[in-house]
Design an enzyme around this catalytic site. Structure first.
Site, PDB file in Angstrom:
ATOM      1  N   GLY A 159      26.435  13.047  33.003  1.00 16.94           N
ATOM      2  CA  GLY A 159      26.250  12.511  34.089  1.00 16.94           C
ATOM      3  C   GLY A 159      24.816  12.849  34.762  1.00 16.94           C
ATOM      4  O   GLY A 159      24.228  13.757  34.075  1.00 16.94           O
ATOM      5  N   GLU A 167      25.244   7.989  25.440  1.00 21.49           N
ATOM      6  CA  GLU A 167      23.786   8.160  25.131  1.00 21.49           C
ATOM      7  C   GLU A 167      23.397   6.652  25.051  1.00 21.49           C
ATOM      8  O   GLU A 167      24.052   5.727  25.093  1.00 21.49           O
ATOM      9  CB  GLU A 167      23.996   8.412  23.652  1.00 21.49           C
ATOM     10  CG  GLU A 167      24.252   9.931  23.506  1.00 21.49           C
ATOM     11  CD  GLU A 167      23.387  11.059  24.198  1.00 21.49           C
ATOM     12  OE1 GLU A 167      22.454  11.029  24.045  1.00 21.49           O
ATOM     13  OE2 GLU A 167      24.093  11.740  24.868  1.00 21.49           O
ATOM     14  N   ASP A 179      26.837  13.235  18.888  1.00 24.21           N
ATOM     15  CA  ASP A 179      26.408  13.950  19.983  1.00 24.21           C
ATOM     16  C   ASP A 179      27.040  15.263  19.984  1.00 24.21           C
ATOM     17  O   ASP A 179      26.366  16.233  20.213  1.00 24.21           O
ATOM     18  CB  ASP A 179      26.662  12.974  21.055  1.00 24.21           C
ATOM     19  CG  ASP A 179      26.387  13.880  22.535  1.00 24.21           C
ATOM     20  OD1 ASP A 179      25.239  13.913  22.987  1.00 24.21           O
ATOM     21  OD2 ASP A 179      27.228  14.668  22.893  1.00 24.21           O
ATOM     22  N   VAL A 206      23.809  21.237  26.010  1.00 32.03           N
ATOM     23  CA  VAL A 206      25.429  21.354  26.006  1.00 32.03           C
ATOM     24  C   VAL A 206      25.985  21.356  27.145  1.00 32.03           C
ATOM     25  O   VAL A 206      25.529  22.124  28.135  1.00 32.03           O
ATOM     26  CB  VAL A 206      25.462  22.469  25.065  1.00 32.03           C
ATOM     27  CG1 VAL A 206      26.746  22.570  24.881  1.00 32.03           C
ATOM     28  CG2 VAL A 206      24.732  22.636  23.873  1.00 32.03           C
ATOM     29  N   GLY A 222      26.423   6.599  33.297  1.00 33.00           N
ATOM     30  CA  GLY A 222      25.347   7.628  32.702  1.00 33.00           C
ATOM     31  C   GLY A 222      25.869   8.755  31.912  1.00 33.00           C
ATOM     32  O   GLY A 222      25.197   9.710  31.560  1.00 33.00           O
ATOM     33  N   GLU A 250      19.289  24.484  28.632  1.00 31.86           N
ATOM     34  CA  GLU A 250      20.592  24.234  29.034  1.00 31.86           C
ATOM     35  C   GLU A 250      21.548  23.220  29.009  1.00 31.86           C
ATOM     36  O   GLU A 250      22.343  23.227  28.592  1.00 31.86           O
ATOM     37  CB  GLU A 250      20.731  25.094  30.294  1.00 31.86           C
ATOM     38  CG  GLU A 250      21.906  25.245  31.117  1.00 31.86           C
ATOM     39  CD  GLU A 250      23.033  26.364  30.107  1.00 31.86           C
ATOM     40  OE1 GLU A 250      22.737  27.414  30.084  1.00 31.86           O
ATOM     41  OE2 GLU A 250      24.194  25.586  29.861  1.00 31.86           O
ATOM     42  N   LYS A 308      25.441  19.254  19.304  1.00 32.15           N
ATOM     43  CA  LYS A 308      25.667  20.297  20.206  1.00 32.15           C
ATOM     44  C   LYS A 308      26.349  21.677  19.557  1.00 32.15           C
ATOM     45  O   LYS A 308      26.179  22.785  19.742  1.00 32.15           O
ATOM     46  CB  LYS A 308      26.950  19.843  21.461  1.00 32.15           C
ATOM     47  CG  LYS A 308      26.256  18.875  22.389  1.00 32.15           C
ATOM     48  CD  LYS A 308      27.191  18.145  23.144  1.00 32.15           C
ATOM     49  CE  LYS A 308      26.538  17.309  24.144  1.00 32.15           C
ATOM     50  NZ  LYS A 308      27.234  16.310  24.874  1.00 32.15           N
ATOM     51  N   LYS A 347      18.461  16.438  23.190  1.00 27.04           N
ATOM     52  CA  LYS A 347      19.087  17.281  22.288  1.00 27.04           C
ATOM     53  C   LYS A 347      18.156  17.183  20.757  1.00 27.04           C
ATOM     54  O   LYS A 347      18.434  18.044  20.064  1.00 27.04           O
ATOM     55  CB  LYS A 347      20.402  16.638  21.909  1.00 27.04           C
ATOM     56  CG  LYS A 347      21.333  17.132  23.110  1.00 27.04           C
ATOM     57  CD  LYS A 347      22.750  16.605  22.926  1.00 27.04           C
ATOM     58  CE  LYS A 347      22.673  15.024  23.341  1.00 27.04           C
ATOM     59  NZ  LYS A 347      23.231  14.966  24.913  1.00 27.04           N
TER      60      LYS A 347
HETATM   61  N1  HSE Z   1      26.326  11.306  26.058  1.00 28.07           N
HETATM   62  C1  HSE Z   1      26.750  12.765  26.267  1.00 28.07           C
HETATM   63  C2  HSE Z   1      28.094  12.848  26.510  1.00 28.07           C
HETATM   64  C3  HSE Z   1      25.818  12.932  27.411  1.00 28.07           C
HETATM   65  O1  HSE Z   1      28.770  11.905  26.630  1.00 28.07           O
HETATM   66  O2  HSE Z   1      28.583  14.005  26.657  1.00 28.07           O
HETATM   67  C4  HSE Z   1      25.644  14.644  27.855  1.00 28.07           C
HETATM   68  O3  HSE Z   1      25.209  15.345  26.567  1.00 28.07           O
END
Ligand code: HSE
Length: 246
Positions: A222, A110, A121, A53, A107, A50, A125, A26
């Site tokens: 993920g 961040e 985050d 976001v 996963g 892509e 976006k 990002k």
């Molecule tokens: N850490 C971000 C979230 C990962 O939880 O949405 C995806 O961008």
């Protein structure tokens, strides 16, 4: 999300060398989209992002492809998987620290999860949506940002009793006074479509002139889900540049 380096430098060097870029990072997208996209156009390559976001759920390619004939006036929704997962699990009585640890294992979060919890985050976006979808070159400083740190278990329980849910909502819209962009927790009634979006699932509504509202719901975070965005962009480049079949 502070400097975007070293990724911005890598992107610039690759584009200068005539390479397409496919990245879910990002930093370059939120901090240098206009510059890198313009450079890519000069060099005849693509800057594809892509996965920045809603992971592999196609929203940027949807806006740029099938929705290209519409004017998109606003984009708003649930843009961070980690905080939506935390808020969903807390409603079931789970402890904040346990849920955050699980979001990291899965996963979703961040590397530094304060980026999720404090709304940075989702802010990135919103900036990316403004640049790519609305064509407005705003930066992070143009987004009003509040995270979920102030949402207590008591507030979640109170909302539950009153048939509502807390969600972290990201939004960018064209108004009479220009662009308005924000990230903030909002209490949505259970009857609202976003109330049913739980866990790491995200949702985004484009308000368009010709189609009305177009909403996409899908995975927002993920490993596999983000990996899919890379495949999506590579196929898009192939279709555009190599005459690949659909
Ligand atoms: N850490 C971000 C979230 C990962 O939880 O949405 C995806 O961008």
């Amino acid at each position: 999300m502070t400097t975007g380096e070293p990724a911005i430098g890598h992107c610039r060097a690759a584009i200068e060398a005539g390479k397409h870029i496919v990245t879910s990072n990002k930093g370059p997208a939120a901090l240098r989209y206009a510059e890198l996209d313009a450079l890519a156009k000069i060099k005849g390559v693509r800057f594809m992002i892509e996965g920045t976001v809603m992971a592999g759920t196609p929203v940027l390619n949807l806006a740029r492809g099938p929705l290209a004939g519409c004017e998109i006036r606003s984009a708003r929704g649930i843009l961070n998987g980690t905080t939506n997962y935390i808020l969903s699990e807390m409603e079931s009585g789970a402890e904040y620290d346990d849920v955050l640890a699980r979001a990291q294992e899965l996963g979703y979060a961040e590397a530094d999860p304060t980026g999720d919890v404090e709304g940075f985050d989702a802010m990135a976006k919103v900036v990316i949506l403004a640049n790519v979808v609305l064509g407005v070159p705003i930066g992070p400083a143009d987004v009003e940002r509040t995270g979920i740190a102030g949402i207590t278990p008591e507030m979640i329980e109170e909302a539950r009793i009153e048939k509502a849910r807390w969600k972290l909502l990201g939004s960018v819209e064209r108004g009479a006074e220009g662009i308005k962009a924000s990230v903030a927790p909002g209490r949505v009634p259970l009857s609202h479509p976003l109330a049913g979006v739980m866990g790491a699932t995200n949702a985004l509504t484009f308000e368009t002139d010709l189609l009305g509202d177009v909403t996409v719901v899908g995975p927002g975070a993920g490993k596999k889900e983000t990996g899919f965005s890379i495949l999506n962009d590579i196929l898009e480049i192939h279709r555009d540049t190599e005459g690949g079949s659909r």
